[in-house]
Structure formats: structure tokens, C-alpha cells
Design a protein around this motif. Structure first.
Motif, short mmCIF file in Angstrom:
data_model
loop_
_atom_site.label_atom_id
_atom_site.label_comp_id
_atom_site.label_asym_id
_atom_site.label_seq_id
_atom_site.Cartn_x
_atom_site.Cartn_y
_atom_site.Cartn_z
N CYS A 158 0.86 -1.19 0.00
CA CYS A 158 0.00 0.00 0.00
C CYS A 158 0.89 1.23 0.00
O CYS A 158 1.95 1.25 0.63
N PHE A 159 0.46 2.26 -0.73
CA PHE A 159 1.21 3.51 -0.84
C PHE A 159 0.23 4.64 -0.54
O PHE A 159 -0.82 4.74 -1.17
N ILE A 160 0.55 5.47 0.44
CA ILE A 160 -0.38 6.53 0.85
C ILE A 160 0.21 7.91 0.58
O ILE A 160 1.40 8.15 0.80
N THR A 161 -0.63 8.81 0.10
CA THR A 161 -0.22 10.18 -0.19
C THR A 161 -1.33 11.14 0.25
O THR A 161 -2.45 11.04 -0.25
N PRO A 162 -1.07 12.05 1.18
CA PRO A 162 -2.08 13.05 1.56
C PRO A 162 -2.34 14.01 0.39
O PRO A 162 -1.41 14.43 -0.31
N VAL A 163 -3.60 14.35 0.17
CA VAL A 163 -3.98 15.26 -0.91
C VAL A 163 -5.08 16.21 -0.43
O VAL A 163 -5.96 15.81 0.32
N GLU A 164 -5.00 17.44 -0.88
CA GLU A 164 -6.09 18.39 -0.63
C GLU A 164 -7.14 18.18 -1.73
O GLU A 164 -7.27 18.97 -2.65
N HIS A 165 -7.90 17.12 -1.60
CA HIS A 165 -8.72 16.66 -2.72
C HIS A 165 -9.85 17.61 -3.08
O HIS A 165 -10.26 17.68 -4.25
N ARG A 166 -10.38 18.38 -2.14
CA ARG A 166 -11.48 19.28 -2.48
C ARG A 166 -11.02 20.42 -3.39
O ARG A 166 -11.81 20.95 -4.19
N LYS A 167 -9.74 20.80 -3.29
CA LYS A 167 -9.24 21.89 -4.13
C LYS A 167 -9.16 21.50 -5.60
O LYS A 167 -9.12 22.37 -6.48
N VAL A 168 -9.12 20.18 -5.89
CA VAL A 168 -9.11 19.74 -7.28
C VAL A 168 -10.35 20.22 -8.01
O VAL A 168 -10.32 20.52 -9.21
N GLU A 169 -11.46 20.35 -7.28
CA GLU A 169 -12.72 20.76 -7.89
C GLU A 169 -12.67 22.19 -8.41
O GLU A 169 -13.51 22.60 -9.23
N ALA A 170 -11.71 22.97 -7.94
CA ALA A 170 -11.61 24.37 -8.37
C ALA A 170 -10.97 24.50 -9.75
O ALA A 170 -11.09 25.54 -10.40
N PHE A 171 -10.29 23.44 -10.21
CA PHE A 171 -9.62 23.50 -11.51
C PHE A 171 -10.63 23.36 -12.64
O PHE A 171 -11.56 22.55 -12.58
N GLU A 172 -10.40 24.14 -13.70
CA GLU A 172 -11.20 24.04 -14.92
C GLU A 172 -10.25 23.83 -16.10
O GLU A 172 -9.46 24.72 -16.43
N PRO A 173 -10.26 22.65 -16.73
CA PRO A 173 -9.38 22.44 -17.88
C PRO A 173 -9.73 23.40 -19.03
O PRO A 173 -10.91 23.56 -19.37
N VAL A 174 -8.73 24.06 -19.59
CA VAL A 174 -8.92 25.00 -20.70
C VAL A 174 -7.95 24.61 -21.81
O VAL A 174 -6.74 24.56 -21.59
#
Length: 247
Positions: A158-174
Motif C-alpha cells: 500500500c502507498f499513501i499520499t495526503p492530498v487536498e482533494h477538495r481543491k481539485v474541484e476548483a480547476f477548470e481544464p482549458v
């Protein structure tokens, strides 16, 4: 910041910073894959949880829990506390045996160790909201075909990495044309010219190119022809902290 790790057993599996080495990378001539900075960084951006004892798991292709047979290398009364056939249909379940707690807004990505290749079985990946969840998660692998696989003691499961996952929702691919960013296009064109010239010289047996062997622009955070440079945050080595015993 702290990643709180609460053991769920008296002797939980070892938890260590991600290690850069991989057997298949070592097997290349001159260990060539280690020149790839993205591989090295992925291998070390997180913590590994290690298999506590050697065992084999064999799946006959059936849909039942009993269709996976788990056999430790040596008799071990704690086998079922660590590895089981819980979900059936070729899914092998292992227990990290830690309850993790991350700061508010941070979750944990849990999956297989990056670029750790294992024939016949595939690690599944989960995103856990460890900033509030009051119980541990499991690590699951799924057989890709009937057969037998072996997990060695000390191998990462198992490999664990902390992520601020809610901030991903702020990105908009352009999607934009490269020409819309003249500075970036100039940097890319300079890199492409230098890259093509180097490869041509290398193919022709140029002594200087042969001695250099590979270009290090990305590794060193450089852009050819002084058209720019990587920011101060550029890194070509990551060494995370080992767990310590807290109060």
C-alpha cells in the motif's frame, strides 16, 4: 503538519517513506530509468506500508471467497488479520492496520506503490476522507487472471499520499493553442531544437553527445538558450520523514 498514524494492532506493518528503487529499473543498462525525474518523484511522494510476512495467493477464477487460497511461507496465526479473501471475485484484501488522521481538508490517496509492477494482480486505488473518518480502510488488489502471486516480506502493498482533494474541484481544464502563449512556445521550440540536435548527434556517434548520454534540462530545472528557468520550488529529489512516536 502531522499525519497521525494510530496502530490498530500490537505489531502493525512497517510504514516507511517511499523508496526510489525498483527492481525493473535496476535491471536496465546503466539503470537508465532513474534518469526519468517524474518516475523518481512519483516513487518517493508518499509512504509505503510493507508486507509483514511472505505469502502466496492463488485464484482459480471463481466468484467465491473460497476461490482464493492464501498460504504463508511459514505457519502464522495472524494471517487472516492481515490478508483475506473478503470481497470475492478475485479481490485480495490486505489490512494496513492503521487509522490515519489528516488535517482538515486533506484526504488520503491509497493504492499500489507507483511503478511497482506485479504480474497477474493489480492494486486498486481509493481516496479516503481521513480528516474525519473514525475507522481504518483496507487495501485491495484484484487478480487480472487466474493464477498464483507471491508477496515478499518487506514488499510495499500500500502507498499513501495526503492530498487536498477538495481543491481539485476548483480547476477548470482549458484547451488553448500553444501560439496563444508566445513565451511558452518559444521555450518549447528552443527545447525541441536542442533535443532534436542532441538525438541526431547521438545517433551519428558524436563523441561529446555519447559522453553526455542524456540531456538534463528537466532534471536540473533548466530551459535551453536562457529562455527561462524552473521556479525555486523545482526539486529533483524527495525524501519524506519517517514516522516518529508521539504522545
Amino acid at each position: 503538519m502531522e499525519l497521525e498514524c494510530y496502530p490498530m494492532s500490537r505489531q502493525p506493518p512497517d510504514l516507511v517513506p517511499g523508496r526510489v528503487s525498483r527492481d525493473w529499473m535496476d535491471a536496465f543498462a546503466q539503470r537508465h530509468p532513474y534518469r526519468c525525474l517524474p518516475l523518481n518523484m512519483a516513487n518517493t511522494t508518499g509512504w509505503e506500508i510493507l508486507v509483514p510476512f511472505t505469502f502466496t495467493a492463488e485464484w482459480n477464477g471463481g466468484p467465491s471467497q473460497t476461490d482464493i487460497v492464501i498460504t504463508p511461507e511459514r505457519p502464522n496465526p495472524h494471517v487472516s488479520h492481515f490478508v483475506t479473501s473478503h470481497f470475492s471475485r478475485g479481490v485480495l484484501t490486505m489490512h494496513p492496520q492503521y487509522l490515519f488522521r489528516t488535517p482538515p481538508g486533506w484526504g488520503m490517496l491509497a493504492g499500489g506503490s507507483p511503478n511497482h509492477v506485479k504480474d497477474g494482480i493489480q492494486p486498486l486505488t481509493g481516496l479516503i476522507e481521513t480528516d474525519w473518518l473514525p475507522f481504518p480502510f483496507t487495501m485491495n488488489w484484484i487478480f487480472t487472471r487466474p493464477g498464483r502471486v507471491k508477496f515478499e516480506k518487506g514488499e510495499p502493498f500500500c502507498f499513501i499520499t495526503p492530498v487536498e482533494h477538495r481543491k481539485v474541484e476548483a480547476f477548470e481544464p482549458v484547451i488553448r493553442t500553444l501560439e496563444s502563449n508566445p513565451n511558452m512556445k518559444g521555450q518549447y521550440d528552443a527545447w525541441l531544437k536542442a533535443r532534436t540536435d542532441f538525438n541526431n548527434r547521438l545517433a551519428a556517434g558524436d563523441a561529446e553527445a555519447t559522453k553526455e548520454q542524456w540531456q538534463r534540462f528537466y532534471f536540473k530545472g533548466e530551459i535551453p538558450e536562457d529562455l527561462g528557468a524552473a521556479p525555486a520550488t523545482h526539486t529533483n529529489k524527495r525524501r519524506l520523514k519517517a514516522p516518529r512516536v508521539g504522545l
